[in-house]
Design a protein around this motif. Structure first.
Motif, PDB file in Angstrom:
ATOM      1  N   HIS A 131       0.011   8.159  -8.589  1.00  0.00           N
ATOM      2  CA  HIS A 131       0.656   9.464  -8.772  1.00  0.00           C
ATOM      3  C   HIS A 131       2.156   9.341  -8.979  1.00  0.00           C
ATOM      4  N   GLY A 132       2.642   8.106  -9.222  1.00  0.00           N
ATOM      5  CA  GLY A 132       4.019   7.942  -9.683  1.00  0.00           C
ATOM      6  C   GLY A 132       5.086   7.799  -8.616  1.00  0.00           C
ATOM      7  N   SER A 133       4.723   7.630  -7.346  1.00  0.00           N
ATOM      8  CA  SER A 133       5.771   7.381  -6.343  1.00  0.00           C
ATOM      9  C   SER A 133       6.469   6.069  -6.673  1.00  0.00           C
ATOM     10  N   GLY A 135       8.807  10.936  -5.028  1.00  0.00           N
ATOM     11  CA  GLY A 135       7.545  11.373  -4.446  1.00  0.00           C
ATOM     12  C   GLY A 135       6.428  11.338  -5.463  1.00  0.00           C
ATOM     13  N   PRO A 136       5.231  11.722  -5.089  1.00  0.00           N
ATOM     14  CA  PRO A 136       4.899  12.517  -3.913  1.00  0.00           C
ATOM     15  C   PRO A 136       5.005  11.792  -2.560  1.00  0.00           C
ATOM     16  N   ALA A 137       5.095  10.467  -2.508  1.00  0.00           N
ATOM     17  CA  ALA A 137       5.247   9.824  -1.188  1.00  0.00           C
ATOM     18  C   ALA A 137       6.541  10.307  -0.540  1.00  0.00           C
ATOM     19  N   VAL A 188       0.854  -1.197   0.000  1.00  0.00           N
ATOM     20  CA  VAL A 188       0.000   0.000   0.000  1.00  0.00           C
ATOM     21  C   VAL A 188       0.888   1.244   0.000  1.00  0.00           C
ATOM     22  N   CYS A 189       0.733   2.061  -1.043  1.00  0.00           N
ATOM     23  CA  CYS A 189       1.557   3.268  -1.168  1.00  0.00           C
ATOM     24  C   CYS A 189       1.256   4.229  -0.007  1.00  0.00           C
ATOM     25  N   PRO A 190       2.287   4.688   0.697  1.00  0.00           N
ATOM     26  CA  PRO A 190       2.036   5.559   1.853  1.00  0.00           C
ATOM     27  C   PRO A 190       1.544   6.952   1.462  1.00  0.00           C
ATOM     28  N   HIS A 191       1.503   7.245   0.158  1.00  0.00           N
ATOM     29  CA  HIS A 191       0.984   8.560  -0.237  1.00  0.00           C
ATOM     30  C   HIS A 191      -0.521   8.600  -0.022  1.00  0.00           C
ATOM     31  N   LEU A 192      -1.291   7.830  -0.826  1.00  0.00           N
ATOM     32  CA  LEU A 192      -2.742   7.862  -0.636  1.00  0.00           C
ATOM     33  C   LEU A 192      -3.378   6.489  -0.720  1.00  0.00           C
ATOM     34  N   GLY A 193      -2.549   5.440  -0.637  1.00  0.00           N
ATOM     35  CA  GLY A 193      -3.133   4.126  -0.443  1.00  0.00           C
ATOM     36  C   GLY A 193      -3.383   3.278  -1.673  1.00  0.00           C
ATOM     37  N   CYS A 194      -2.891   3.656  -2.870  1.00  0.00           N
ATOM     38  CA  CYS A 194      -3.002   2.755  -4.019  1.00  0.00           C
ATOM     39  C   CYS A 194      -2.029   1.592  -3.836  1.00  0.00           C
ATOM     40  N   LEU A 195      -2.188   0.546  -4.645  1.00  0.00           N
ATOM     41  CA  LEU A 195      -1.268  -0.589  -4.562  1.00  0.00           C
ATOM     42  C   LEU A 195      -0.130  -0.397  -5.550  1.00  0.00           C
TER      43      LEU A 195
HETATM   44 FE1  FES Z   1       0.862   6.282  -4.556  1.00  0.00          FE
HETATM   45 FE2  FES Z   1      -0.292   8.666  -4.714  1.00  0.00          FE
HETATM   46  S1  FES Z   1      -1.137   6.844  -3.931  1.00  0.00           S
HETATM   47  S2  FES Z   1       1.654   8.084  -5.371  1.00  0.00           S
END
Ligand code: FES
Length: 515
Positions: free
Chosen positions: A486-488, A499-501, A464-471
């Motif tokens: 968002h490309g982290s 980033g953005p993470a 789970v991406c710590p930015h906003l939770g996508c896989l």
């Molecule tokens: Fe992964 Fe935004 S949820 S970069």
């Protein structure tokens, strides 16, 4: 042209071969400065240079080595012909703004050339012509529209020619933009870093910034830099919780194929391809001692959204074989990240959601060199409270009603990725991974990003991406975990790269391997 014998593939980029990693001490104490610049790529280093030359006390921090990020992975096409095309920019932003974009882009080339001369940087800087040609499937009017827009908006010497000057490849009709440029990106940065040292800029590498608050930047080590002005030059801003909605991250691929010396005329070449079914390609020559390299790039796709990460390389090789039969098999190959802004223009200036002493520069699409130079000039002027003719044009706070549709499309794609990837069950098991391989696997209701290193040890993190939770998704070509939203990007062990993470993937103890 005779085909050169394949030289064998080498690791890394062509550029890294010539320049040792540009490293300084990590931040190991608390520091005060007037401006702190986060990011050791073109934008950050050039901004630090301009500010230091203007008498400011500057500190520069970089998470890896200087140039480790996108600058060192670019092909350094220094061109004023923007990716979206002047016809498109004029349609979206109007005549006056499009003219200002053209002015700023031409000025950016002059800026880079002036710095090369001033600092006597030996970086293969060369003035060359740029050629834009049609990709198969693009209507001929596209080129005619661009010709007319370019002429009107400030390129009086652009020409419409029957073909580019390439012997083995009939490009068909093309536009010639005189006085563009190319260089070696890491040699350029090395020259600038020497100047930073001379100007007494405090440089810290291997320093990951985990927090930006008020006038303070905190590294993961807990050490801090206090400064009145903070510049976030991290390609994708690491501070702005909402800014990622205005841009989208794409991967772009490059192969470097040996060619006989002087067998391909110098120049920048790129086509009108723009996406799936009509892939984008760009070409330049990098001169060598006993042979040159033909750099061929493109085959872009959204970050974290590919089923086969070898496919872009295969497609580039095929494209090159057909058009440059004398080119040997790729000696180097790599990919980089491109940030596409929602309304076709970079965002440079004061951060929209923060105090007026925080500055960002992002959304360069494929024009990183000219936008990087433009950003450095604008940010210097904003910090010095000077007027800048383009600050308003590129302001991150601008609004553009025509960009709304594009905004909705990009963010619909994000919502799709957020939901769909959760419903897909990961087909791999962590036991089946070969050394050097990674995958996202399912464990109960959780998804894990698992990597088996060359010694056979498994590393497991939450997927789970710590930015906003996508896989995240495993990128086998780069050996990274990439986020499709968002490309982290993260190392195989889960350390944040892009980033953005701002945080790593959450580590998870691996279950003991089944016997
Ligand atoms: Fe992964 Fe935004 S949820 S970069």
């Amino acid at each position: 042209m005779n085909r050169l014998e394949p030289a064998g593939r080498r690791p890394g980029t062509l550029w890294a071969e010539d320049v040792r990693p540009l490293r300084f001490d990590a931040l190991d104490r608390d520091v005060n400065a007037e401006t702190v610049v986060i990011g050791g790529g073109l934008t950050g280093v050039l901004t630090a240079y301009f500010l230091a030359r203007s008498g400011k006390r500057v500190a520069l921090v970089e998470a890896g080595a200087i140039g480790d990020g996108e600058t060192g992975r670019s092909t350094a096409h220094v061109t004023a012909a923007v990716d979206f095309g002047y016809a498109g920019i004029r349609k979206m932003h109007g005549e006056a703004s499009a003219r200002a974009v053209a002015d700023s882009q031409r000025a950016a080339i002059d800026t880079i050339e002036a710095v090369v001369e001033e600092e006597k940087i030996d970086c293969g800087y060369e003035t060359v012509d740029g050629y834009l040609f049609l990709s198969p499937g693009t209507p001929a009017e596209t080129l005619e529209d661009e010709f007319s827009a370019s002429r009107t908006l400030g390129f009086p010497d652009v020409e419409l020619l029957p073909r580019a000057p390439l012997a083995s490849f009939d490009t068909g009709p093309c536009l010639r933009y005189p006085r563009q440029a190319q260089l070696h990106p890491l040699l350029f940065l090395r020259g600038l870093v020497r100047a930073l040292v001379r100007e007494k800029v405090q440089i810290f590498t291997d320093t990951h910034v985990s927090r930006i608050h008020a006038h303070e930047v905190t590294a993961s080590s807990g050490r801090r830099i206090r400064a009145r002005d903070i510049v976030v030059a991290t390609h994708s801003p690491i501070k702005n919780v909402l800014f990622f909605l205005k841009e989208a991250a794409y991967r772009s691929y490059v192969i470097a194929c040996p060619v006989e010396k002087n067998s391909v005329p110098g120049g920048l070449y790129w086509d009108t391809g723009s996406g799936e079914g009509n892939s984008y390609h760009y070409v330049r020559l990098a001169r060598g001692v006993s042979y040159d390299h033909l750099l061929v790039g493109g085959e872009d796709h959204k970050t974290g959204q590919a089923d086969d990460y070898e496919r872009p390389y295969r497609a580039l090789e095929e494209w090159t074989r057909e058009r440059f039969p004398g080119a040997a098999a790729p000696e180097y190959r790599w990919s980089g990240q491109v940030i596409e802004p929602v309304d076709s223009l970079a965002f440079i200036g004061r951060s929209p959601y923060h105090a007026d002493r925080l500055y960002i520069a992002t959304g360069y699409s494929g024009n990183g060199w000219t936008y990087g130079a433009t950003a450095a000039s604008i940010l210097r002027d904003l910090i010095l409270r000077r007027k800048n003719a383009w600050a308003h044009l590129y302001s991150p706070t601008r609004k553009n009603a025509r960009a709304t549709m594009h905004f909705l499309e990009e963010n619909l794609n994000v919502f799709e990725k957020f939901g769909a990837d959760r419903l897909k069950s990961a087909k791999r098991s962590s036991e089946s991974l070969a050394p050097g391989e990674g995958a996202v696997v399912r464990k109960g209701r959780s998804h894990l990003a698992v990597f088996r290193d060359e010694a056979g040890e498994r590393h497991s993190c939450s997927a789970v991406c710590p930015h906003l939770g996508c896989l995240v998704q495993w990128n086998g070509a780069e050996k990274t975990f990439d986020c499709p939203c968002h490309g982290s990007r993260f190392t195989p062990e889960g350390r944040v790269l892009t980033g953005p993470a701002t945080r790593d993937l959450r580590p998870i103890e691996p279950a003991p391997a089944s016997k």
